[in-house]
Design a protein around this motif. Structure first.
Motif, PDB file in Angstrom:
ATOM      1  N   ALA A 144      -5.789  17.236  -4.766  1.00 47.24           N
ATOM      2  CA  ALA A 144      -5.946  16.906  -3.341  1.00 47.24           C
ATOM      3  C   ALA A 144      -7.103  15.938  -3.124  1.00 47.24           C
ATOM      4  O   ALA A 144      -6.987  14.987  -2.333  1.00 47.24           O
ATOM      5  CB  ALA A 144      -6.160  18.183  -2.533  1.00 47.24           C
ATOM      6  N   LEU A 145      -8.203  16.165  -3.846  1.00 49.99           N
ATOM      7  CA  LEU A 145      -9.367  15.287  -3.690  1.00 49.99           C
ATOM      8  C   LEU A 145      -9.074  13.877  -4.196  1.00 49.99           C
ATOM      9  O   LEU A 145      -9.509  12.891  -3.591  1.00 49.99           O
ATOM     10  CB  LEU A 145     -10.569  15.880  -4.431  1.00 49.99           C
ATOM     11  N   VAL A 146      -8.349  13.776  -5.313  1.00 46.77           N
ATOM     12  CA  VAL A 146      -7.990  12.457  -5.841  1.00 46.77           C
ATOM     13  C   VAL A 146      -7.130  11.695  -4.833  1.00 46.77           C
ATOM     14  O   VAL A 146      -7.353  10.505  -4.567  1.00 46.77           O
ATOM     15  CB  VAL A 146      -7.241  12.587  -7.191  1.00 46.77           C
ATOM     16  N   PHE A 147      -6.148  12.392  -4.258  1.00 47.33           N
ATOM     17  CA  PHE A 147      -5.286  11.726  -3.280  1.00 47.33           C
ATOM     18  C   PHE A 147      -6.078  11.335  -2.034  1.00 47.33           C
ATOM     19  O   PHE A 147      -5.899  10.242  -1.485  1.00 47.33           O
ATOM     20  CB  PHE A 147      -4.113  12.620  -2.889  1.00 47.33           C
ATOM     21  N   LEU A 148      -6.970  12.227  -1.578  1.00 46.38           N
ATOM     22  CA  LEU A 148      -7.781  11.919  -0.394  1.00 46.38           C
ATOM     23  C   LEU A 148      -8.717  10.747  -0.658  1.00 46.38           C
ATOM     24  O   LEU A 148      -8.952   9.914   0.227  1.00 46.38           O
ATOM     25  CB  LEU A 148      -8.589  13.153   0.028  1.00 46.38           C
ATOM     26  N   PHE A 149      -9.255  10.692  -1.888  1.00 46.92           N
ATOM     27  CA  PHE A 149     -10.116   9.567  -2.251  1.00 46.92           C
ATOM     28  C   PHE A 149      -9.306   8.265  -2.234  1.00 46.92           C
ATOM     29  O   PHE A 149      -9.766   7.231  -1.738  1.00 46.92           O
ATOM     30  CB  PHE A 149     -10.716   9.803  -3.636  1.00 46.92           C
ATOM     31  N   GLY A 150      -8.084   8.314  -2.771  1.00 45.36           N
ATOM     32  CA  GLY A 150      -7.215   7.140  -2.736  1.00 45.36           C
ATOM     33  C   GLY A 150      -6.864   6.736  -1.316  1.00 45.36           C
ATOM     34  O   GLY A 150      -6.839   5.549  -0.982  1.00 45.36           O
ATOM     35  N   LEU A 151      -6.627   7.731  -0.466  1.00 49.56           N
ATOM     36  CA  LEU A 151      -6.316   7.457   0.939  1.00 49.56           C
ATOM     37  C   LEU A 151      -7.518   6.852   1.646  1.00 49.56           C
ATOM     38  O   LEU A 151      -7.384   5.918   2.448  1.00 49.56           O
ATOM     39  CB  LEU A 151      -5.890   8.753   1.633  1.00 49.56           C
ATOM     40  N   PHE A 152      -8.705   7.369   1.328  1.00 52.79           N
ATOM     41  CA  PHE A 152      -9.951   6.842   1.896  1.00 52.79           C
ATOM     42  C   PHE A 152     -10.113   5.364   1.538  1.00 52.79           C
ATOM     43  O   PHE A 152     -10.390   4.518   2.395  1.00 52.79           O
ATOM     44  CB  PHE A 152     -11.135   7.660   1.367  1.00 52.79           C
ATOM     45  N   LEU A 153      -9.904   5.043   0.256  1.00 52.84           N
ATOM     46  CA  LEU A 153     -10.013   3.646  -0.168  1.00 52.84           C
ATOM     47  C   LEU A 153      -8.928   2.782   0.479  1.00 52.84           C
ATOM     48  O   LEU A 153      -9.178   1.636   0.849  1.00 52.84           O
ATOM     49  CB  LEU A 153      -9.903   3.555  -1.695  1.00 52.84           C
ATOM     50  N   ALA A 154      -7.721   3.354   0.621  1.00 53.38           N
ATOM     51  CA  ALA A 154      -6.629   2.596   1.239  1.00 53.38           C
ATOM     52  C   ALA A 154      -6.957   2.254   2.689  1.00 53.38           C
ATOM     53  O   ALA A 154      -6.712   1.131   3.143  1.00 53.38           O
ATOM     54  CB  ALA A 154      -5.330   3.393   1.163  1.00 53.38           C
ATOM     55  N   TYR A 194       0.821  -1.216   0.000  1.00 53.37           N
ATOM     56  CA  TYR A 194       0.000   0.000   0.000  1.00 53.37           C
ATOM     57  C   TYR A 194       0.852   1.262   0.000  1.00 53.37           C
ATOM     58  O   TYR A 194       0.487   2.263  -0.629  1.00 53.37           O
ATOM     59  CB  TYR A 194      -0.934  -0.010   1.214  1.00 53.37           C
ATOM     60  N   ALA A 195       1.971   1.224   0.710  1.00 56.04           N
ATOM     61  CA  ALA A 195       2.846   2.397   0.739  1.00 56.04           C
ATOM     62  C   ALA A 195       3.346   2.714  -0.666  1.00 56.04           C
ATOM     63  O   ALA A 195       3.358   3.876  -1.095  1.00 56.04           O
ATOM     64  CB  ALA A 195       4.016   2.159   1.684  1.00 56.04           C
ATOM     65  N   GLY A 196       3.726   1.682  -1.412  1.00 59.35           N
ATOM     66  CA  GLY A 196       4.165   1.890  -2.785  1.00 59.35           C
ATOM     67  C   GLY A 196       3.066   2.463  -3.657  1.00 59.35           C
ATOM     68  O   GLY A 196       3.307   3.363  -4.474  1.00 59.35           O
ATOM     69  N   ALA A 197       1.834   1.964  -3.479  1.00 55.40           N
ATOM     70  CA  ALA A 197       0.707   2.449  -4.275  1.00 55.40           C
ATOM     71  C   ALA A 197       0.401   3.920  -3.968  1.00 55.40           C
ATOM     72  O   ALA A 197       0.142   4.720  -4.876  1.00 55.40           O
ATOM     73  CB  ALA A 197      -0.527   1.588  -4.012  1.00 55.40           C
ATOM     74  N   VAL A 212       2.488   6.206  -2.735  1.00 52.09           N
ATOM     75  CA  VAL A 212       3.580   7.041  -3.247  1.00 52.09           C
ATOM     76  C   VAL A 212       3.393   7.265  -4.745  1.00 52.09           C
ATOM     77  O   VAL A 212       3.547   8.386  -5.261  1.00 52.09           O
ATOM     78  CB  VAL A 212       4.952   6.384  -2.956  1.00 52.09           C
ATOM     79  N   GLY A 213       3.028   6.210  -5.459  1.00 50.52           N
ATOM     80  CA  GLY A 213       2.764   6.342  -6.886  1.00 50.52           C
ATOM     81  C   GLY A 213       1.614   7.285  -7.160  1.00 50.52           C
ATOM     82  O   GLY A 213       1.671   8.097  -8.094  1.00 50.52           O
ATOM     83  N   LEU A 214       0.557   7.201  -6.337  1.00 54.09           N
ATOM     84  CA  LEU A 214      -0.586   8.102  -6.503  1.00 54.09           C
ATOM     85  C   LEU A 214      -0.194   9.543  -6.237  1.00 54.09           C
ATOM     86  O   LEU A 214      -0.616  10.469  -6.943  1.00 54.09           O
ATOM     87  CB  LEU A 214      -1.722   7.678  -5.552  1.00 54.09           C
ATOM     88  N   ALA A 215       0.643   9.771  -5.214  1.00 58.39           N
ATOM     89  CA  ALA A 215       1.077  11.134  -4.879  1.00 58.39           C
ATOM     90  C   ALA A 215       1.850  11.768  -6.040  1.00 58.39           C
ATOM     91  O   ALA A 215       1.697  12.959  -6.336  1.00 58.39           O
ATOM     92  CB  ALA A 215       1.943  11.107  -3.623  1.00 58.39           C
ATOM     93  N   TYR A 216       2.657  10.947  -6.717  1.00 56.27           N
ATOM     94  CA  TYR A 216       3.441  11.471  -7.831  1.00 56.27           C
ATOM     95  C   TYR A 216       2.601  11.613  -9.108  1.00 56.27           C
ATOM     96  O   TYR A 216       2.873  12.479  -9.946  1.00 56.27           O
ATOM     97  CB  TYR A 216       4.641  10.552  -8.117  1.00 56.27           C
ATOM     98  N   GLY A 217       1.586  10.777  -9.260  1.00 55.68           N
ATOM     99  CA  GLY A 217       0.839  10.772 -10.519  1.00 55.68           C
ATOM    100  C   GLY A 217      -0.494  11.484 -10.499  1.00 55.68           C
ATOM    101  O   GLY A 217      -1.116  11.654 -11.553  1.00 55.68           O
ATOM    102  N   ALA A 218      -0.954  11.912  -9.324  1.00 56.06           N
ATOM    103  CA  ALA A 218      -2.289  12.513  -9.233  1.00 56.06           C
ATOM    104  C   ALA A 218      -2.403  13.789 -10.055  1.00 56.06           C
ATOM    105  O   ALA A 218      -3.421  14.030 -10.714  1.00 56.06           O
ATOM    106  CB  ALA A 218      -2.636  12.790  -7.767  1.00 56.06           C
TER     107      ALA A 218
END
Length: 270
Positions: free
Chosen positions: A78-88, A39-42, A44-50
């Protein structure tokens, strides 16, 4: 309010139980550590690609003048990353439980054994238990995704999107985290997903008192790993309170709804 406090009490009791049983604490850490690395890798990838994803998804804004272009894309990123964090946060438990099914079943059984009374067993082969857990996890994730999309859309509402929506999101996360964790003990009692959700809705405040603090703590990845064994122990204690006498299967048998559900995974003619 008493139920909220009692729910939090189960979380504390679970952490105390594993603190007093060091071998089981270490045993329960392994699945969480494996899942955390993935999950940490995923994330980090989302943070760089969002930001690239948002730029690709909003070509209509390419000609907007400053500051509107930056404001729109920064907010959406920010919303995309928060949504990804929510799902994580919500899926972390499901994936960890699936990876660690044999670990957490043993831990949960030991908790029940130490508390006295009957120790329930599903009576099913491990592969069937894994299939049922995987199927139920997918069903839960579909529900979470449904709520997540609605909350994501509501995030654009001024004021409400920055106050009420995050609070609702944490409650949704907490409820489904509690479902996944109590499912370890409830599945052994022969209760299928529909009945488990019914039990949790019946004691909603108790469940939220357990799940919401856990969801908030799971926002910190390393904390999630170290709390996971105690969360399984606490959820087992909570499950004992949720189930009315006579509900579920008989200890040591494969009767009840879990055995029925397992038949759905048996190929015709097998």
């Amino acid at each position: 309010m008493n139920d909220l406090g009692a729910g939090f009490g189960y979380l504390v009791k679970g952490q105390r139980w594993v603190a007093g049983h060091g071998r089981w604490f270490g045993f329960g850490l392994l699945p969480g550590l494996i899942t955390l690395v993935v999950y940490a890798g995923a994330l980090v990838g989302l943070a760089y690609g969002a930001d690239d994803f948002v730029a690709w998804a909003t070509p209509f804004a390419d000609d907007w003048s400053s500051p509107w272009l930056g404001l729109l894309r920064t907010t959406l990123t920010a919303l995309v990353f928060l949504f990804g964090l929510f799902l994580a946060v919500v899926t972390f438990t499901a994936v960890t439980l699936l990876v660690g099914q044999p670990f957490y079943d043993s831990l949960s059984e030991e908790v029940e054994r130490s508390e006295g009374g009957e120790v329930h067993e599903s009576g099913l082969p491990l592969w069937r238990e894994l299939w049922i857990s995987a199927r139920d996890s997918v069903r839960i994730l579909l529900r979470v995704a449904f709520f997540g999309i609605i909350l994501f859309a509501c995030g654009f509402i001024p004021v409400v999107g920055q106050t009420v929506v995050p609070a609702i999101g944490v409650c949704v996360s907490g409820f489904f985290l509690a479902e996944e964790l109590t499912g370890v003990a409830l599945q052994r009692r022969g209760l299928v997903l529909k009945k488990r959700l019914g039990l949790l809705r019946r004691r909603r405040l108790l469940v939220l008192g357990f799940g919401v603090p856990l969801a908030l703590s799971f926002l910190v990845p390393f904390v999630a790993v170290f709390l996971m064994p105690g969360a399984v122990a606490g959820a087992t204690l909570l499950a004992r309170d949720l189930v009315e006498p006579g509900e579920g299967n008989t200890p040591g048998t494969g009767t009840g709804d879990t055995a029925v559900a397992a038949k759905e995974w048996t190929a015709p003619g097998s």
